[in-house]
Design a protein around this motif. Structure first.
Motif, short mmCIF file in Angstrom:
data_model
loop_
_atom_site.label_atom_id
_atom_site.label_comp_id
_atom_site.label_asym_id
_atom_site.label_seq_id
_atom_site.Cartn_x
_atom_site.Cartn_y
_atom_site.Cartn_z
N ARG A 71 12.02 -11.21 -0.66
CA ARG A 71 12.02 -11.51 0.77
C ARG A 71 13.33 -11.05 1.42
O ARG A 71 14.34 -10.92 0.76
CB ARG A 71 11.86 -13.02 1.01
N GLY A 77 12.17 -17.82 4.45
CA GLY A 77 11.00 -16.98 4.21
C GLY A 77 9.70 -17.74 4.21
O GLY A 77 8.75 -17.36 3.54
N VAL A 80 6.29 -15.89 4.99
CA VAL A 80 5.70 -15.13 3.89
C VAL A 80 4.86 -16.06 3.03
O VAL A 80 3.71 -15.75 2.69
CB VAL A 80 6.79 -14.43 3.05
N GLY A 126 9.27 -10.02 6.86
CA GLY A 126 10.03 -10.87 5.96
C GLY A 126 9.99 -10.44 4.52
O GLY A 126 10.72 -10.97 3.68
N VAL A 127 9.14 -9.45 4.18
CA VAL A 127 9.10 -8.93 2.82
C VAL A 127 9.96 -7.67 2.77
O VAL A 127 9.75 -6.74 3.53
CB VAL A 127 7.65 -8.63 2.36
#
Length: 149
Positions: A71, A77, A80, A126-127
């Protein structure tokens, strides 16, 4: 619903698990814009559910893969994680210590479906990065050992 919404609904009717990226390409919008439109269509009741047919589930022909997720920000995170919980093929999702942030196990009816899910995960806001490994065979599955005192 405008013409773009109708195209999105038609594509989802043909394949309810089509990736945001593929939909975006078909309707000439960004992946995020397509996601927002789908969420609005769900809120407004134009889309009230999805049907999943697990081809091969009865015969044990599921394809399995592990996706290790990095992340952007480990502490913030949550988006996600929330998105991963909405993917029906995610059978395990665990937060890890060490190099990787999240380990996801996927079980799907086809390699193509695994690829589509991987694309969706890799494109999530977010990844930062992913590493994917396909399961070749399962040696132990579901057996728990008792802890010895």
């Amino acid at each position: 619903m405008d013409a773009i919404d109708q195209k999105i609904v038609a594509a989802l009717t043909r394949n309810a698990r089509v990736s945001y990226a593929e939909l975006a390409s078909n309707v000439l919008l960004s992946r995020n814009a397509v996601r927002q439109r789908i969420e609005r269509l769900e809120r407004q009741g134009h889309i009230s559910g999805y049907t999943i047919v697990r081809g091969g589930a009865e015969t044990g022909e599921l394809v399995s893969a592990f996706v290790l997720v990095y992340r952007q920000d480990r502490m913030r995170g949550g988006d996600v994680l929330a998105a991963l919980t909405r993917i029906p093929e995610v059978v395990i999702c665990e937060i890890l210590s060490g190099d990787f942030d999240i380990m996801v196990r996927l079980e799907a009816a086809s390699l193509e479906r695994i690829r589509g899910i991987w694309e969706d995960i890799a494109q999530m806001s977010g990844v930062r990065d992913t590493v994917t490994a396909l399961t070749l065979s399962s040696v132990v599955n579901g057996r728990r050992r008792e802890a010895t005192p």
